[in-house]
Design a protein around this motif. Sequence first.
Motif, short mmCIF file in Angstrom:
data_model
loop_
_atom_site.label_atom_id
_atom_site.label_comp_id
_atom_site.label_asym_id
_atom_site.label_seq_id
_atom_site.Cartn_x
_atom_site.Cartn_y
_atom_site.Cartn_z
N SER A 1 38.60 48.67 34.42
CA SER A 1 38.84 49.08 35.81
C SER A 1 38.20 48.28 36.70
CB SER A 1 38.83 50.55 36.14
OG SER A 1 39.18 50.86 37.32
N ARG A 2 36.99 48.18 36.42
CA ARG A 2 36.04 47.10 37.20
C ARG A 2 36.37 45.76 37.16
NH1 ARG A 2 33.61 46.56 41.76
NH2 ARG A 2 31.63 45.48 41.78
N VAL A 3 36.56 45.32 35.95
CA VAL A 3 37.09 43.92 35.35
C VAL A 3 38.29 43.86 36.57
CG1 VAL A 3 37.86 42.35 33.83
CG2 VAL A 3 35.73 43.59 33.35
N ALA A 4 39.26 44.43 36.45
CA ALA A 4 40.38 44.28 37.11
C ALA A 4 40.14 44.20 38.66
CB ALA A 4 41.52 45.39 36.89
N GLU A 5 39.09 45.18 39.01
CA GLU A 5 38.73 44.98 40.51
C GLU A 5 38.26 43.68 40.99
OE1 GLU A 5 36.24 48.21 41.65
OE2 GLU A 5 37.60 49.87 40.88
N LEU A 6 37.16 43.21 40.07
CA LEU A 6 36.57 42.05 40.22
C LEU A 6 37.51 40.81 40.09
CD1 LEU A 6 33.40 42.71 38.45
CD2 LEU A 6 33.56 42.78 40.81
N SER A 7 38.42 40.74 38.92
CA SER A 7 39.30 39.84 38.96
C SER A 7 40.03 39.62 40.25
CB SER A 7 40.18 40.30 37.76
OG SER A 7 41.07 39.29 37.62
N ALA A 8 40.64 40.81 40.74
CA ALA A 8 41.35 40.78 42.06
C ALA A 8 40.67 40.21 43.13
CB ALA A 8 41.82 42.23 42.35
N ALA A 9 39.44 40.66 43.15
CA ALA A 9 38.61 39.90 44.20
C ALA A 9 38.38 38.57 44.16
CB ALA A 9 37.00 40.56 44.17
N VAL A 10 38.06 37.87 42.99
CA VAL A 10 37.90 36.56 42.65
C VAL A 10 39.17 36.01 43.07
CG1 VAL A 10 37.86 34.85 40.82
CG2 VAL A 10 36.14 36.67 40.94
N ASP A 11 40.36 36.70 42.78
CA ASP A 11 41.97 35.85 43.08
C ASP A 11 41.79 35.69 44.40
OD1 ASP A 11 42.32 35.67 40.53
OD2 ASP A 11 43.85 37.23 40.42
N GLY A 12 41.45 36.77 45.27
CA GLY A 12 41.71 36.90 46.68
C GLY A 12 40.74 35.86 47.30
N ALA A 13 39.56 35.61 46.83
CA ALA A 13 38.70 34.67 47.29
C ALA A 13 38.97 33.42 47.11
CB ALA A 13 37.21 34.88 46.57
N ALA A 14 39.71 33.05 45.72
CA ALA A 14 40.21 31.67 45.48
C ALA A 14 41.37 31.34 46.23
CB ALA A 14 40.77 31.70 43.97
N ALA A 15 42.27 32.15 46.75
CA ALA A 15 43.17 32.17 47.72
C ALA A 15 42.82 31.78 49.09
CB ALA A 15 44.35 33.24 47.66
N ALA A 16 41.69 32.37 49.49
CA ALA A 16 41.27 32.19 50.86
C ALA A 16 40.79 30.68 50.79
CB ALA A 16 40.36 33.13 51.03
N LEU A 17 39.93 30.29 49.75
CA LEU A 17 39.44 29.20 49.72
C LEU A 17 40.35 28.12 49.64
CD1 LEU A 17 36.78 27.50 49.22
CD2 LEU A 17 37.16 27.66 46.88
N GLN A 18 41.65 28.32 48.98
CA GLN A 18 42.65 27.23 48.99
C GLN A 18 43.37 27.18 50.51
OE1 GLN A 18 45.21 28.62 45.83
NE2 GLN A 18 44.13 27.39 44.42
#
Length: 152
Positions: free
Chosen positions: A95-112
């Motif tokens: 569950s924590r990995v899924a949360e962190l993965s979603a956070a990384v995906d969100g940060a990557a989208a914001a960076l793009q």
Amino acid sequence: MDGRRRNPYELTDESPVYVISVAAQLSGLHPQTLRQYDRLGLVSPDRTAGRGRRYSARDIELLRTVQQLSQDEGINLAGIKRIIELENQVAALQSRVAELSAAVDGAAAALQQREAQVHASYRRDLVPYQDVQQASALVVWRPRRPGEPQGQ
């Protein structure tokens, strides 16, 4: 939980609805066995205000798993307790990995998005340099010396 308010009357796999006699019947175990599993911390049902045990569908499934591990696999109760703890830990980590993965995906989208904004702000009157590779073209540049006329 997903952050939304749940209907208090909605039944889920986590809803404590079964009394001990029904849980024993559904799991195929004796009620005294369920009490012992509760004392050992293997399957801990919710309690009512009067301290009565209430089992959920998930608790029933866990009771069946404990019985299967004990009867069919020959694992002792201490081993079963450790297995359950490790499975719970794995679920929490997933569950924590899924949360962190979603956070990384969100940060990557914001960076793009930010990168696209920066690229959009470039001046359009500038022409990007393109390296011309022609074998016959040779350009020699010599800096002008002070006092030398222009155009030589």
